[in-house]
Design an enzyme around this catalytic site. Sequence first.
Site, mmCIF file in Angstrom:
data_model
loop_
_atom_site.group_PDB
_atom_site.id
_atom_site.type_symbol
_atom_site.label_atom_id
_atom_site.label_comp_id
_atom_site.label_asym_id
_atom_site.label_seq_id
_atom_site.Cartn_x
_atom_site.Cartn_y
_atom_site.Cartn_z
ATOM 1 N N ASP A 1 0.832 -1.205 0.000
ATOM 2 C CA ASP A 1 0.000 0.000 0.000
ATOM 3 C C ASP A 1 0.875 1.268 0.000
ATOM 4 O OD1 ASP A 1 -2.386 1.337 -0.008
ATOM 5 O OD2 ASP A 1 -2.892 0.946 2.085
ATOM 6 N N GLU B 1 2.616 7.378 -1.917
ATOM 7 C CA GLU B 1 2.335 8.724 -2.460
ATOM 8 C C GLU B 1 2.683 9.847 -1.504
ATOM 9 O OE1 GLU B 1 -0.049 6.665 -1.441
ATOM 10 O OE2 GLU B 1 -0.842 5.634 -3.193
ATOM 11 N N ASP C 1 -8.743 3.102 -3.400
ATOM 12 C CA ASP C 1 -9.889 3.160 -2.479
ATOM 13 C C ASP C 1 -11.101 3.805 -3.136
ATOM 14 O OD1 ASP C 1 -7.888 2.333 -0.786
ATOM 15 O OD2 ASP C 1 -7.707 4.258 0.246
#
Length: 762
Positions: free
Chosen positions: A437, A440, A505
């Site tokens: 995950d 960023e 998401d």
Amino acid sequence: MNGMEVVVYLMLLTGCLAASKLHQVIDNGHSFNVTVNDILIFQHTYDNPMLYVGMGRTNFLEFRGNFRIDNDINRRVGLRNYTYQNFNWTDEIDFLMDDHQLRFRITTYTDKSVGIEIINNGIEYDYLWFRVVAEASEQVYGLGEQFSHLNLREFSYTPGKDPELFSVSRSRDRIYPIWTREQGVGRDKHDQVTFFADKMSGAGGDYHTTYFPQATFISSRKYLFHYDWYNYAEFDFSHNQYHEVFIKGEFSNLAIIPRDNMVDLVKSFVADTPLGKMAPLPSWLRDGIILGVQGGTDIMLKRLKTAQDQGVAVNGLWIQDWAGIKNTTFGQRLFWNWKWNPKRYPGLDQKIKDLKAQGVKVLAYINPNLNIEGDLYKTASSQGFVVKNRTGNPYLLDFGEFLCGIVDLTNPAAFNWYKGQIKTNIIDLGLSGWMADFGEYLPVDAVVFDKTLSIEMVHNQWPVLWAKCNRQAVEESGKLGEIVFWMRAGAAHTSNYTTLMWAGDQNVDFSYGDGLPSTIIAATSMGLSGTGLTHFDIGGYTTFGSLGLRRTAELLLRSAEMAVFTPVMRTHEGNQPDFNVQAYSNQYILLQFARLVQIYRMLGNYTTSVIQTCVRDGIPAQRPLVLHYQNDPVAVNAKYQYMYGSDLLIAPVIQANVTSQKVYLPQGEWVFLWNTSTQTAGNKYITVPAPIGQPPVFYQKTSPYSATFNAISKIPLVPPPPTTNQPSTKAPGSSNSGVLTATNSVLLLLTLYTQLMYNFSI
Ligand SMILES: *[C@@H]1O[C@H](CO)[C@@H](O)[C@H](O)[C@H]1NC(C)=O
Ligand SMILES: *[C@@H]1O[C@H](CO)[C@@H](O)[C@H](O)[C@H]1NC(C)=O
Ligand SMILES: *[C@@H]1O[C@H](CO)[C@@H](O)[C@H](O)[C@H]1NC(C)=O
Ligand SMILES: *[C@@H]1O[C@H](CO)[C@@H](O)[C@H](O)[C@H]1NC(C)=O
Ligand SMILES: *[C@@H]1O[C@H](CO)[C@@H](O)[C@H](O)[C@H]1NC(C)=O
Ligand SMILES: *[C@@H]1O[C@H](CO)[C@@H](O)[C@H](O)[C@H]1NC(C)=O
Ligand SMILES: *[C@@H]1O[C@H](CO)[C@@H](O)[C@H](O)[C@H]1NC(C)=O
Ligand SMILES: *[C@@H]1O[C@H](CO)[C@@H](O)[C@H](O)[C@H]1NC(C)=O
Ligand SMILES: *[C@@H]1O[C@H](CO)[C@@H](O)[C@H](O)[C@H]1NC(C)=O
């Protein structure tokens, strides 16, 4: 990144000089044109120069992976005067400013591509803009993963909404920044969820916000524009006569690759650029579905049994809370210390082996951040392996009542240490994959080990370093092709390192900005950017129980039926599992899943061939219609239908309460998957029934897989549940661990905020 790799990345095109020149510079002393394969690419006159430079300062304001970016430009000058020199295979145009020049060196290479080097001789600038010739009717596609627009020059927003409404209230700008970040919550300024997310923390996102930007695009004028570097950039596709590319900082090289058709253009990513290509996915993925479950060993096994008892072929259990949980005032969060937590998962090491013997893999979760309360952080920080702040201390990011350090992936020793942790803590434990995950959040005021690049470029490159770390751990363990990790963050060269992407998401709804429909564009735009293997969270992720944003059975099943026609099926409980209908919520839903997974398994050989084509040629698994039907005016704008491989056309149901749906069939002979007596020639619309479990899907009559498709047509629908039409949202007696998942910690604040608002307003 070391010096060697910089050289590799900068080597823009493969091959050497060409046998005949592909580009032409037509100069009359006052103005010039540059064509590539007779396509006009640059046009320069004194009054309308193609190149500008400017001075200024860009401010990046970050809140947990969401950025507000302001370019404070105080000077912008067109470079109007130029000199031109012609060599055998190279042309040089020097744009003049006082006594200095900016040189465009244009060279044709043997692989029938044109490379443009930009060599700066003394001009000082912070920003550079250049214009590429456009036509009014042109379409452009790509720029990495997009969620709102497939054709990046599309101005109307969504089907089913009044375009007039949007043209008055919404700017016609189509400006896409190249900046990896949270993709946003809602991503539609008309929507309530976006409003709250913006209000709270600027986290609402917009049509252009994405985890995976990449400075490459494909034009319907039959060329590929390829910029292979990590600058902050903006692509402005708002204008009829030109595209304007804005680049911050030192410019790297770019390539223009002309090809006759869309398929060859997409193939060029793999064949003609050094972006890299994807590896084959493990074959076990085609055996069933990966269930996202959590709560400890017993609950994990209970969920498995519940699913298997109703005939669901489960090939994996994805336990994101394997490293344990942390209690906060927002609820339970994951403990970001990436190793097995035997208190939460007693006996997991043995269970992994037992389950593997039954064909069920166990998968985990990691990200590049470490909770300072964990031992991994302590080891990393004591060795100087975490990103620092300007005073030379560990840069600590607040993820919501806990602080984390960021492993410094630019430091080879830190990179290798973290890779070693992945090998020992995950791979040696016997886990078969994980969600990798984040990627960023690197702040622009951070200080990293390798200072070769500006911190902004490192920010954009971070997802690639993160992918590379995971990839090397898998490769060095000899498990490539057995293990799968999946990522949401990306950048140019991600395709060379990740094993699989996922769409990040989504909201647990049907909204165009951030719901199920956006996953289609995520896959097809990424596919037109050279990364062709992706999937999404079945049922979405972002839940706002207090705002009424909760997953319905209908959304869950519509997502699952679409996921059948993607390379991988995997569920997610969402960030507030208790508010959401789950795959295991009741028998009706489980029977639906059993049937859909059965169909997915029957498609296994077809999926294998689709993946092989992607791995070999770079042609994506999920393909927008324009890839195969570029001359069909309807197909080029059909953004919510896609081809899965070349033989299946999918028109997923992406709205609530649909019982039948209109589908566009391009040229060909088509057979309706769920009733093979419905056969028709294409180039027209057709309306077909679309009950839950039978999304509109057609196959090419001539497909070598017709027998497989025909067998699928015989699988009966699951009868509706006996008592109610709508399945209940909660399975009797189902208890849920209620662990908030790790991604997007902004949501936690939002949840609290909206809960407070809610309470106060009653
Ligand atoms: C460049 O192309 C434009 C459009 O085709 C044309 O009008 C112009 O004369 C050309 N300029 C030169 C220098 O050939
Ligand atoms: C371009 O060159 C002309 C002639 O040398 C000069 O007069 C003019 O100022 C130059 N323009 C710019 C923008 O540099
Ligand atoms: C251009 O080609 C000619 C003849 O093939 C050759 O003699 C010359 O060296 C070349 N010039 C350059 C700059 O490559
Ligand atoms: C792609 O990855 C391979 C290793 O998997 C590496 O050898 C190669 O240099 C990479 N290419 C690029 C352009 O990064
Ligand atoms: C979190 O709180 C629950 C009770 O709400 C408790 O049972 C559990 O042990 C706590 N976990 C941790 C890791 O503190
Ligand atoms: C740097 O981080 C330390 C904690 O690691 C913190 O105490 C200090 O205030 C930070 N300095 C800056 C300039 O952010
Ligand atoms: C898949 O292909 C293999 C051989 O290539 C064949 O034995 C098998 O029956 C096929 N499976 C299906 C479901 O068609
Ligand atoms: C779908 O139908 C339900 C029940 O009739 C209704 O409450 C809901 O508003 C409908 N949703 C849409 C998007 O039409
Ligand atoms: C299947 O399609 C045929 C031809 O379009 C139609 O006559 C028939 O009613 C359909 N069968 C079902 C079960 O929908």
